[in-house]
Scaffold this active site. Structure first.
Site, short mmCIF file in Angstrom:
data_model
loop_
_atom_site.label_atom_id
_atom_site.label_comp_id
_atom_site.label_asym_id
_atom_site.label_seq_id
_atom_site.Cartn_x
_atom_site.Cartn_y
_atom_site.Cartn_z
N GLN A 76 -2.15 23.48 36.67
CA GLN A 76 -2.48 22.32 35.81
C GLN A 76 -2.79 21.06 36.61
O GLN A 76 -2.52 19.94 36.18
CB GLN A 76 -1.36 22.04 34.80
N SER A 77 -3.38 21.22 37.79
CA SER A 77 -3.65 20.07 38.65
C SER A 77 -4.72 19.14 38.08
O SER A 77 -5.87 19.54 37.88
CB SER A 77 -4.10 20.56 40.03
N ASN A 78 -4.36 17.89 37.86
CA ASN A 78 -5.32 16.87 37.44
C ASN A 78 -6.32 16.59 38.57
O ASN A 78 -7.50 16.34 38.32
CB ASN A 78 -4.60 15.57 37.08
N CYS A 80 -7.41 18.67 40.86
CA CYS A 80 -8.43 19.74 40.89
C CYS A 80 -9.46 19.53 39.79
O CYS A 80 -10.67 19.68 40.02
CB CYS A 80 -7.75 21.10 40.74
#
Length: 332
Positions: A76-78, A80
């Site tokens: 859930q990386s913002n 990325c």
């Protein structure tokens, strides 16, 4: 302090809002005046603070002739998500190395940012166990791409190196102009402290402008001592890049009391903070960064750590797309 000599793409359109939060201030006793700086409203798919960093990082990549970006992040990386969004804007390929800090937690069919990775057509995703050396893992992807005739550029996790942090050095100029125009005296700035680029850039920017404004970093993944060491190391790198004099170590202040069991792990104080911001101000926070940052802010106000009458600004760095995979916890 001259950061204009560094290449920079222009993704920002004007300044982000600086707004009071009167209902939240009242709900917390009314002794402290709370404001919010809305970097969640920055351009890019879903918004968020990484766009400021990516203005400098993508400009550097393009100046080097890159045709592919490689970056890393947690599930859930913002970061990325926004790296992929701006890669698409520039016509670049984009590859991820995802660190499963919670074992077996990556689900390519999940909602939130994982859905957006697929929607925007990320070129590849490779998962690695928590605790992996992420720079080494990204280099493996870069080596494979080079064999295919590609020209890859590695964007560090969170965009947090001396180049990316220039985005938050320049943020300081925007913020100072804004409060001067509004004739707004600010006593404290509260920021999330994770990969360190936002926090370190602000420290360096304030120092470079000769402004004494306490910055409270609320940790999202590490204990106080480790986080302060990481932030200060990056502060020193920024100072060297900008030819600034040595920046005092005591300017870096972090609090690790709101991390809970670790990065992205749920806490009751984070849940309370997200609900308070949503129901008092109609502002959406995220569970990983700003939710824990807000938990720290609320705790400080309740315990009187800010003097009565203080004006405190909360930097909202975005990330609310991840809310949609925490529904059961937040509304239980």
């Amino acid at each position: 302090m001259d950061y204009t000599r560094f290449p920079r793409q222009r993704y920002l359109s004007g300044v982000t809002a600086l707004e009071p939060m009167p209902r939240l201030s009242k709900a917390l006793g009314g002794k402290v005046e709370l404001w919010i700086k809305r970097d969640d409203q920055l351009p890019g798919a879903g918004g968020g603070n990484k766009t400021r960093k990516l203005e400098f990082l993508l400009a550097d990549a393009l100046a080097q002739g890159a045709d592919s970006l490689i970056t890393c992040g947690a599930v859930q990386s913002n970061h990325c998500r926004l790296t992929l969004a701006w890669a698409r804007k520039e016509g670049l390929d984009c590859h991820f190395v995802i660190e499963e800090r919670v074992p077996n937690s990556y689900d390519p069919k999940a909602g939130g940012n994982n859905f957006l990775f697929n929607l925007m057509g990320v070129n590849s995703i490779r998962t690695v166990p928590g605790g992996s050396k992420m720079l080494d893992e990204m280099q493996k992807t870069a080596d494979e791409l080079k064999k295919q005739g590609k020209k890859p550029y590695i964007v560090p996790g969170g965009g947090s190196n001396a180049i990316g942090a220039l985005g938050y050095v320049s943020f300081v100029d925007e913020f100072l102009a804004q409060i001067n125009e509004m004739r707004l005296k600010v006593d404290h700035l509260v920021v999330p402290s994770g990969s360190a680029g936002t926090h370190a850039g602000i420290i360096a920017g304030l120092f470079g402008n000769n402004v004494s404004l306490p910055v409270n970093g609320m940790n999202v993944s590490r204990p106080k001592d480790l986080q302060e060491e990481m932030v200060y190391k990056l502060v020193c790198s920024i100072a060297e890049k900008l030819n600034l004099p040595p920046i005092p170590r005591e300017l870096v202040v972090c609090d690790g009391d709101f991390v809970g069991e670790g990065y992205s792990r749920k806490t009751e104080s984070m849940k309370e903070a997200i609900l308070m911001f949503a129901r008092e101000e109609g502002i959406l926070l995220d569970p990983v960064y700003t939710g824990k940052q807000a938990a720290g802010l609320i705790d400080y106000v309740r315990k009187g750590k800010f003097a009565p009458g203080s004006r405190v600004v909360f930097l909202h760095t975005g990330g609310d797309t991840a809310l949609f995979v925490y529904q059961d916890f937040l509304l239980s």
